[in-house]
Design an enzyme around this catalytic site. Structure first.
Site, mmCIF file in Angstrom:
data_model
loop_
_atom_site.group_PDB
_atom_site.id
_atom_site.type_symbol
_atom_site.label_atom_id
_atom_site.label_comp_id
_atom_site.label_asym_id
_atom_site.label_seq_id
_atom_site.Cartn_x
_atom_site.Cartn_y
_atom_site.Cartn_z
ATOM 1 C CB SER A 60 -0.976 0.026 1.241
ATOM 2 O OG SER A 60 -1.966 -1.003 1.018
ATOM 3 C CB THR A 92 -6.612 -16.598 6.871
ATOM 4 O OG1 THR A 92 -7.347 -17.841 6.594
ATOM 5 C CG2 THR A 92 -7.374 -15.352 6.431
ATOM 6 C CE1 TYR A 147 -4.907 2.189 4.053
ATOM 7 C CE2 TYR A 147 -5.621 0.253 2.814
ATOM 8 C CZ TYR A 147 -4.688 1.261 3.249
ATOM 9 O OH TYR A 147 -3.289 1.086 2.715
ATOM 10 C CB SER A 148 -11.441 1.553 0.105
ATOM 11 O OG SER A 148 -12.072 1.059 -1.034
ATOM 12 C CG ASN A 149 -6.337 -2.417 -0.222
ATOM 13 O OD1 ASN A 149 -5.127 -1.710 -0.187
ATOM 14 N ND2 ASN A 149 -6.937 -2.717 0.794
ATOM 15 N N GLY A 201 2.754 0.052 4.057
ATOM 16 C CA GLY A 201 2.268 -1.124 3.536
ATOM 17 C C GLY A 201 2.680 -2.413 3.952
ATOM 18 C CB SER A 240 3.499 -10.360 7.884
ATOM 19 O OG SER A 240 2.340 -10.183 8.196
#
Length: 337
Positions: free
Chosen positions: A41, A104, A141-143, A284, A310
């Site tokens: 991002s 996931t 939040y909108s990708n 990001g 991550s």
């Protein structure tokens, strides 16, 4: 963390680079100080800068509707491109609901890592949902909103988003490590391998994958440092457009837990500094890489952190990872380095 690389530019122009950990858990090789990584991002700041350059050139307006440039694309289930503006997209106030594919579990990663999507397919998924709120009536939040912003850049210019970003930002600033992998599942060398810690407690090498976003960018701490200093230093936008980019709104509670005190402008985030004032950037995270950025208000001081793991096993671990990088950046920008 398996591996971290950080770069700091001080107020007097010194460039400091530090690395820690390993680039590969199997071989133990060290993290390269010039390693490449997927910036996820953080790319939103690049897109917003290009759109604001087009505003400077009077080729579109921030108040233009999505329908004007992408007729019929945002429609159905209460979604209405006639009510959503370019500003709403860049500010995350469009209300468009995100529905991006993702994994996931380790099993889902192995099943999905080579899946390829177009922007149109991803936007169509979002249109299957009702909006989160009316345009301008909230923040989320909108990708998907930035996918639409990229489509608008292409419609306005008649050229690909990659060409516009390359010609307007990458080439002029000499960002030699910034590339577009497209559908390639690998990264250019050198790079640290990426790892994901799943809720099951398994730490999995997720380096090899095609990211969902078809316009993902690979870059380096050097290039991101140079980009954000140029942006905030006024070398990419005129004062009026940079002021628009830095005009912020309040973010929601969920993202506020990740960015305490944060406010969102146009593809740019402001955060308070412990020594006073604010700093800017855009973080990001995707595909095992986490990028955290910060640049001073005048663009002179900067810090970029890339983590090649991550910690997705728990919210506490994810927030702890973010806090560690935030502390490094804030100390650097406050002159404690």
């Amino acid at each position: 963390m398996t591996g971290v690389q950080a770069r700091v530019t001080t107020a007097d122009g010194r460039h400091l680079v530090a690395t820690s950990g390993v680039a590969d858990r199997a071989t133990g090789r060290p993290v390269p100080p010039t390693g490449r990584f997927r910036i996820a991002s953080t790319r939103k700041a690049f897109e917003a800068a290009v759109l604001l350059q087009l505003v400077e050139e009077h080729r579109l307006s921030l108040d233009d509707t999505v329908e004007r440039w992408l007729p019929g694309v945002v429609r159905g289930n209460g979604n209405d491109g006639r009510r959503i503006t370019v500003r709403h997209l860049l500010q995350n106030t469009s209300g468009i609901h995100d529905d991006l594919p993702g994994y996931t579990t380790p099993e889902e990663y192995l099943q999905q890592r080579y899946d390829v999507y177009t922007r149109e397919q991803l936007v169509a998924r979002a249109m299957n949902h009702r909006p989160d709120f009316a345009p301008g009536a909230g923040w989320n939040y909108s990708n998907t909103g930035f996918l639409l912003a990229g489509m608008i850049i292409e419609r306005v210019t008649g050229r690909s988003l990659r060409q516009e970003v390359t010609d307007r930002i990458v080439r002029p600033l000499g960002l030699h490590n910034t590339t577009w992998p497209g559908t390639s599942p690998s990264l250019p060398r050198p790079h640290a391998r990426a790892y994901q810690l799943f809720e099951t407690g398994e730490l999995v090498d997720v380096t090899e994958q095609v990211l969902v976003d078809p316009d993902s960018i690979v870059s380096s701490t050097r290039d991101l440092d140079r980009f954000f200093r140029a942006l905030l230093g006024g070398r990419l936008l005129r004062p009026a457009q940079l002021a628009e980019m830095r005009r912020t709104v309040e973010i929601n509670e969920d993202i506020g837990a990740i960015w305490p005190g944060g406010r969102y402008g146009l593809g740019l985030v402001s955060r308070p500094l412990p020594c006073g004032g604010v700093y800017w950037g855009h973080d990001g995270g995707d595909g095992g890489y986490i990028t955290v950025t910060g640049v001073s208000d005048d663009g002179r001081r900067s810090a970029v952190v890339s983590m090649s793991a991550s910690l997705g096993d728990s919210l506490d671990h994810m927030l702890g990872q973010q806090r560690g990088a935030d502390t490094l950046i804030q100390n650097a920008l406050c002159g404690r380095v």
